[in-house]
Scaffold this active site. Structure first.
Site, mmCIF file in Angstrom:
data_model
loop_
_atom_site.group_PDB
_atom_site.id
_atom_site.type_symbol
_atom_site.label_atom_id
_atom_site.label_comp_id
_atom_site.label_asym_id
_atom_site.label_seq_id
_atom_site.Cartn_x
_atom_site.Cartn_y
_atom_site.Cartn_z
ATOM 1 N N LYS A 1 -11.124 -4.667 -3.230
ATOM 2 C CA LYS A 1 -12.068 -3.557 -3.384
ATOM 3 C C LYS A 1 -11.419 -2.372 -4.066
ATOM 4 C CE LYS A 1 -14.291 -4.747 0.927
ATOM 5 N NZ LYS A 1 -14.095 -4.541 2.364
ATOM 6 N N LYS B 1 -4.775 -10.419 -6.103
ATOM 7 C CA LYS B 1 -5.904 -10.772 -5.238
ATOM 8 C C LYS B 1 -7.115 -9.919 -5.611
ATOM 9 C CE LYS B 1 -5.768 -8.589 -1.314
ATOM 10 N NZ LYS B 1 -5.583 -8.056 0.027
ATOM 11 N N LYS C 1 0.830 -1.217 0.000
ATOM 12 C CA LYS C 1 0.000 0.000 0.000
ATOM 13 C C LYS C 1 0.859 1.259 0.000
ATOM 14 C CE LYS C 1 -4.319 -1.834 1.169
ATOM 15 N NZ LYS C 1 -5.515 -1.916 1.941
HETATM 16 P P1 AMP Z 1 -11.091 -6.247 3.793
HETATM 17 O O1 AMP Z 1 -11.993 -6.097 2.630
HETATM 18 O O2 AMP Z 1 -9.666 -5.955 3.444
HETATM 19 O O3 AMP Z 1 -11.590 -5.564 5.029
HETATM 20 O O4 AMP Z 1 -11.110 -7.801 4.122
HETATM 21 C C1 AMP Z 1 -12.106 -8.425 4.868
HETATM 22 C C2 AMP Z 1 -11.873 -9.898 4.929
HETATM 23 O O5 AMP Z 1 -11.957 -10.469 3.615
HETATM 24 C C3 AMP Z 1 -10.490 -10.292 5.463
HETATM 25 O O6 AMP Z 1 -10.636 -11.437 6.291
HETATM 26 C C4 AMP Z 1 -9.717 -10.629 4.223
HETATM 27 O O7 AMP Z 1 -8.687 -11.558 4.463
HETATM 28 C C5 AMP Z 1 -10.790 -11.233 3.345
HETATM 29 N N1 AMP Z 1 -10.457 -11.067 1.916
HETATM 30 C C6 AMP Z 1 -10.267 -9.890 1.270
HETATM 31 N N2 AMP Z 1 -9.969 -10.101 -0.025
HETATM 32 C C7 AMP Z 1 -9.974 -11.462 -0.202
HETATM 33 C C8 AMP Z 1 -9.750 -12.316 -1.343
HETATM 34 N N3 AMP Z 1 -9.457 -11.829 -2.546
HETATM 35 N N4 AMP Z 1 -9.858 -13.651 -1.149
HETATM 36 C C9 AMP Z 1 -10.163 -14.169 0.068
HETATM 37 N N5 AMP Z 1 -10.378 -13.413 1.179
HETATM 38 C C10 AMP Z 1 -10.283 -12.078 1.039
#
Ligand code: AMP
Ligand code: TRP
Length: 340
Positions: free
Chosen positions: A203, A200, A119
């Site tokens: 968002k 990956k 980031k």
């Molecule tokens: P975040 O959107 O970064 O707040 O992530 C929320 C949850 O979603 C966390 O547990 C991340 O590890 C999981 N997560 C985010 N992106 C992925 C992805 N591409 N594949 C699997 N898990 C994800």
């Protein structure tokens, strides 16, 4: 300090970015939902973490995105009667414990975090908030004496840092914190971008690239369009280990959503071609997400209901957070010890 007397506890957090995606669903939410009756479950919408991303201040205010996120979580099956769902900034103990943990955290530990490095490389000047992000995450987890943290693969390093901080604190000041373990599913813990399976699904890329994510509230035609356009290759390999990254990603989505064993998934698609694979994956994703979308649309404008759920969740867990923080303050010597 609060000791949990019955079931072991899970805690996890998600940033309020509005439209969650299939990676969030498979990596995190399915584990939250499946485990919510087995564990004492606490889930937080981490709005303070969201401040660390530069784009968080734009367009839609964070409070609105918090409600959208709450609606999507409930629509996905999170039961707010069983699990406590709350907003991180509603409990000030998170920021307070983060500061105390900061004072025990070598900067080198934070500079080594791969998420920070990725980031920070994208911005002109990384903020202290971005560097400190995992310490706030550790505070989230440790305040609730958490046993297991259900997350996607990308959060593993942050949980390891939490473990290191808990152990360091316990060693210096006496055992206070439960040392948590991650809960990561064997398949589906790292879903890749449909348009680029080398990164990956995330968002932040969703806004920049059409067809990168599948949003949980996307309509069926959009879902099918994105999956049919997903990057594959010119061959026909459908075994997980031999397949190219894009095909493996589609197979993984199918495996994780269907719950079918890997050999059954492989034989189902053997020799059928990628068009067939994509259509079958699209059918399954649409079947799983349509009820979520319908329920989300019913819930998202019911602000009173959502605010009530979030207020109730915060009230339920606040005593645990306050009691852990008080004990921490006593141990480090900034609050008088209990008399008697
Ligand atoms: P975040 O959107 O970064 O707040 O992530 C929320 C949850 O979603 C966390 O547990 C991340 O590890 C999981 N997560 C985010 N992106 C992925 C992805 N591409 N594949 C699997 N898990 C994800
Ligand atoms: N950093 C996590 C993510 O981006 C979100 C998060 C914040 C979290 N606090 C947490 C996850 C505590 C698990 C436990 O995905």
């Amino acid at each position: 300090m609060e000791q949990h007397c019955h079931k072991p506890r899970i805690f996890s957090g998600i940033q309020p970015t509005g439209n969650l995606h299939l990676g969030n669903y498979l990596g995190a939410l399915t584990q939250w939902i499946e485990n919510q009756y087995r564990y004492d479950s606490i889930f937080s919408i981490v709005d303070l973490h969201a401040l660390a991303s530069q784009d968080s201040h734009l367009a839609v205010p964070i409070v609105e995105k918090v409600r959208q996120t709450a609606a999507l979580l409930i629509a996905s099956g999170l039961d707010p009667e069983r699990s406590a769902l709350f907003v991180q900034s509603h409990i000030s103990a998170h920021a307070e414990l983060a500061w105390i943990l900061n004072c025990l955290t070598p900067v080198g530990w934070l500079e080594r975090m791969t998420q920070y490095k990725a980031k920070a490389a994208q911005v002109e000047a990384a903020t202290a908030g971005l560097l400190d992000y995992p310490v706030l995450q550790a505070a989230d987890i440790l305040l609730y004496q958490t046993d297991r943290v259900p997350v996607g693969e990308d959060q593993k390093q942050h949980i390891e840092l939490t473990v290191d901080l808990a152990q360091r604190f316990n060693r210096l000041f006496g055992a206070i914190f439960v040392v948590p373990k991650p809960l990561i599913r064997p398949s589906g813990a790292r879903i890749m971008g449909l348009d680029d399976p080398s990164v990956k699904m995330s968002k932040s890329l969703a806004e920049k690239r059409k067809g990168h994510v599948i949003g949980l509230a996307d309509p069926p035609d959009v879902i099918r369009g994105s999956i049919l356009q997903a990057v594959t290759d010119s061959g026909s390999e459908t075994r997980f280990e031999q397949a190219s990254p894009g095909v493996k990603n589609l197979l993984t989505i199918f495996e994780a959503l269907s719950g079918n064993p890997r050999p059954a998934v492989e034989s189902r698609f053997e020799g059928k071609g990628y068009r067939y694979l994509k259509n079958e994956v699209a059918n399954l994703v649409i079947a799983v997400l349509t009820p979520i979308r319908v329920r989300y649309l019913q819930l998202v404008n019911d602000t009173a209901y959502l605010d009530r759920v979030l207020g109730y969740g915060a009230d339920k867990v606040r005593p645990v957070a306050v009691s852990t923080l008080e004990e921490v303050k006593r141990r480090i010597g900034i609050e008088a010890p209990c008399s008697g």
